[in-house]
Design a protein around this motif. Structure first.
Motif, short mmCIF file in Angstrom:
data_model
loop_
_atom_site.label_atom_id
_atom_site.label_comp_id
_atom_site.label_asym_id
_atom_site.label_seq_id
_atom_site.Cartn_x
_atom_site.Cartn_y
_atom_site.Cartn_z
N LEU A 154 0.86 -1.18 0.00
CA LEU A 154 0.00 0.00 0.00
C LEU A 154 0.90 1.23 0.00
CD1 LEU A 154 -2.41 -1.41 2.67
CD2 LEU A 154 -3.08 -0.82 0.34
N PHE A 155 0.50 2.25 -0.74
CA PHE A 155 1.33 3.46 -0.84
C PHE A 155 0.46 4.70 -0.94
CE2 PHE A 155 0.57 1.99 -5.14
CZ PHE A 155 0.28 3.16 -5.84
N VAL A 156 1.08 5.85 -0.67
CA VAL A 156 0.42 7.13 -0.82
C VAL A 156 0.77 7.64 -2.21
CG1 VAL A 156 0.15 9.48 0.06
CG2 VAL A 156 0.64 7.61 1.64
N ASP A 157 -0.25 7.86 -3.03
CA ASP A 157 -0.05 8.38 -4.39
C ASP A 157 0.12 9.89 -4.31
OD1 ASP A 157 -0.12 9.18 -7.01
OD2 ASP A 157 -2.05 8.29 -7.46
N THR A 158 1.35 10.33 -4.47
CA THR A 158 1.63 11.77 -4.43
C THR A 158 1.86 12.33 -5.84
OG1 THR A 158 3.98 11.31 -4.04
CG2 THR A 158 2.60 11.71 -2.09
N SER A 159 1.51 11.54 -6.86
CA SER A 159 1.69 12.03 -8.23
C SER A 159 0.72 13.18 -8.50
CB SER A 159 1.46 10.90 -9.24
OG SER A 159 0.11 10.49 -9.23
N ARG A 160 1.10 14.03 -9.42
CA ARG A 160 0.30 15.21 -9.71
C ARG A 160 -1.13 14.85 -10.09
NH1 ARG A 160 2.84 19.31 -13.82
NH2 ARG A 160 4.55 18.24 -12.86
N LYS A 161 -1.30 13.89 -10.98
CA LYS A 161 -2.63 13.52 -11.45
C LYS A 161 -3.35 12.53 -10.53
CE LYS A 161 -1.84 14.20 -16.38
NZ LYS A 161 -1.92 13.55 -17.69
N GLY A 162 -2.61 11.93 -9.61
CA GLY A 162 -3.23 10.95 -8.72
C GLY A 162 -3.56 9.64 -9.41
N GLU A 163 -2.74 9.25 -10.38
CA GLU A 163 -3.01 8.04 -11.15
C GLU A 163 -1.89 7.00 -11.06
OE1 GLU A 163 -3.72 9.52 -15.11
OE2 GLU A 163 -5.61 10.45 -14.53
N ARG A 164 -1.07 7.10 -10.02
CA ARG A 164 0.02 6.15 -9.85
C ARG A 164 -0.55 4.76 -9.62
NH1 ARG A 164 4.13 6.87 -4.96
NH2 ARG A 164 4.69 4.69 -4.79
N ARG A 165 0.05 3.75 -10.25
CA ARG A 165 -0.48 2.39 -10.19
C ARG A 165 0.41 1.42 -9.42
NH1 ARG A 165 -1.29 0.77 -16.16
NH2 ARG A 165 -2.07 -1.10 -15.15
N TRP A 166 1.68 1.76 -9.28
CA TRP A 166 2.64 0.82 -8.69
C TRP A 166 3.32 1.42 -7.48
CZ3 TRP A 166 3.15 1.88 -14.12
CH2 TRP A 166 2.49 0.94 -14.92
N CYS A 167 3.71 0.53 -6.57
CA CYS A 167 4.41 0.98 -5.37
C CYS A 167 5.74 1.63 -5.73
CB CYS A 167 4.62 -0.19 -4.40
SG CYS A 167 5.68 -1.52 -5.03
N SER A 168 6.34 1.15 -6.81
CA SER A 168 7.63 1.65 -7.24
C SER A 168 7.76 1.47 -8.74
CB SER A 168 8.75 0.88 -6.53
OG SER A 168 9.99 1.15 -7.13
N MET A 169 8.14 2.53 -9.42
CA MET A 169 8.34 2.41 -10.85
C MET A 169 9.54 1.52 -11.15
SD MET A 169 6.94 3.19 -13.56
CE MET A 169 7.48 2.44 -15.07
N SER A 170 10.56 1.58 -10.29
CA SER A 170 11.76 0.78 -10.53
C SER A 170 11.56 -0.70 -10.24
CB SER A 170 12.93 1.32 -9.70
OG SER A 170 12.66 1.20 -8.34
N ALA A 171 10.50 -1.05 -9.54
CA ALA A 171 10.25 -2.46 -9.22
C ALA A 171 9.01 -2.94 -9.98
CB ALA A 171 10.10 -2.66 -7.72
N CYS A 172 7.87 -2.81 -9.39
CA CYS A 172 6.63 -3.34 -9.98
C CYS A 172 6.26 -2.64 -11.29
CB CYS A 172 5.48 -3.22 -8.98
SG CYS A 172 5.69 -4.30 -7.54
N GLY A 173 6.45 -1.33 -11.36
CA GLY A 173 6.13 -0.61 -12.59
C GLY A 173 6.96 -1.06 -13.76
N ASN A 174 8.24 -1.26 -13.52
CA ASN A 174 9.14 -1.71 -14.58
C ASN A 174 8.77 -3.12 -15.04
OD1 ASN A 174 11.40 -1.39 -16.31
ND2 ASN A 174 12.65 -2.58 -14.89
#
Length: 188
Positions: A154-174
Motif C-alpha cells: 500500500l502506498f500514498v499516491d503523491t503524483s500530480r494527477k493521482g493516477e500512480r499504479r505501482w508501489c515503485s516504478m523501478s520495481a513493480c512498474g518496470n
C-alpha cells in the motif's frame, strides 16, 4: 538525495512509515506469505531501517506481538481507504489505543538531527499517530494498493494527477511495463 527503497531487507515504498510497517509481510496475497518481523531483533532492525530509532531499541517478544497487531490493523485500515470501504471498527479502536499511548519524544541529537528517543512501545505509539494522521488526513483518498501482481504494498499516491499504479516504478512498474512490451511483441 532519495532514500533507498530497500533497506536492511525491508521495503520502504509506501511513502509513509505506517504503510511501510504494513509492508513487513511479503507475499501477503499469495499462498505462502512471510512475516519479516519473525523475532524481536527483526523489529529492532526495521525500526532502525525506518529511521525511527538511531540504534536497536531492544524489542521484546511482547513488543513484537504489539507491532504485528498494529501492523495488521494499519494494513486493513489502509486497504479500506484504498478500496473506498468503511473502516473496520475494531482496527480503528486498536489504532486509536496505540496512538493514545505516550509517544517517543523527539530530541535534537549531538549530530544536529532530530531523533525519536524512547522505548519500542513509544515508537509504536508514534507510528500509530502517523497512521491516524495519514488515514484521517488530506491524503487518505490517495492511498493505493500496488497493481503489480502479486504485490500487496500500500502506498500514498503523491503524483500530480493521482493516477500512480505501482508501489515503485523501478520495481513493480518496470516489471509491468516489460511484461506489456513482451506481450505486444508476441502479438505483432
Amino acid at each position: 538525495m532519495t532514500k533507498a527503497e530497500i533497506r536492511d531487507g525491508f521495503k520502504f515504498r509506501g511513502g509513509s512509515p505506517s504503510l511501510d510497517l504494513a509492508a513487513t509481510v511479503t507475499g501477503r496475497l499469495g499462498a505462502a506469505p512471510r512475516d519479516l518481523l519473525a523475532a524481536p531483533a527483526d523489529l529492532d532492525r526495521w525500526l532502525v531501517a525506518a529511521e525511527l530509532a538511531p540504534a536497536a531499541p531492544g524489542a521484546t517478544e511482547g513488543n513484537l506481538v504489539q507491532a504485528r497487531s498494529l501492523r495488521e490493523a494499519l494494513y486493513r485500515l489502509a486497504l479500506s481507504r484504498a478500496e473506498g470501504t468503511a473502516l473496520p471498527e475494531a482496527d480503528r479502536d486498536l489504532l486509536n489505543g496505540f496512538a493514545a499511548l505516550p509517544a517517543a519524544p523527539l530530541q535534537l541529537g549531538a549530530d544536529g538531527r532530530a531523533h525519536l528517543s524512547g522505548d519500542v512501545r513509544g515508537l509504536l505509539a508514534e507510528l500509530a499517530r502517523e497512521g491516524v494522521s495519514l488515514l484521517g488526513g488530506d491524503f487518505s483518498h490517495r492511498i493505493r494498493q500496488c497493481e503489480g501482481p502479486p504485490c500487496a504494498v500500500l502506498f500514498v499516491d503523491t503524483s500530480r494527477k493521482g493516477e500512480r499504479r505501482w508501489c515503485s516504478m523501478s520495481a513493480c512498474g518496470n516489471k509491468a511495463k516489460a511484461a506489456g512490451f513482451r506481450a505486444r511483441e508476441r502479438s505483432a
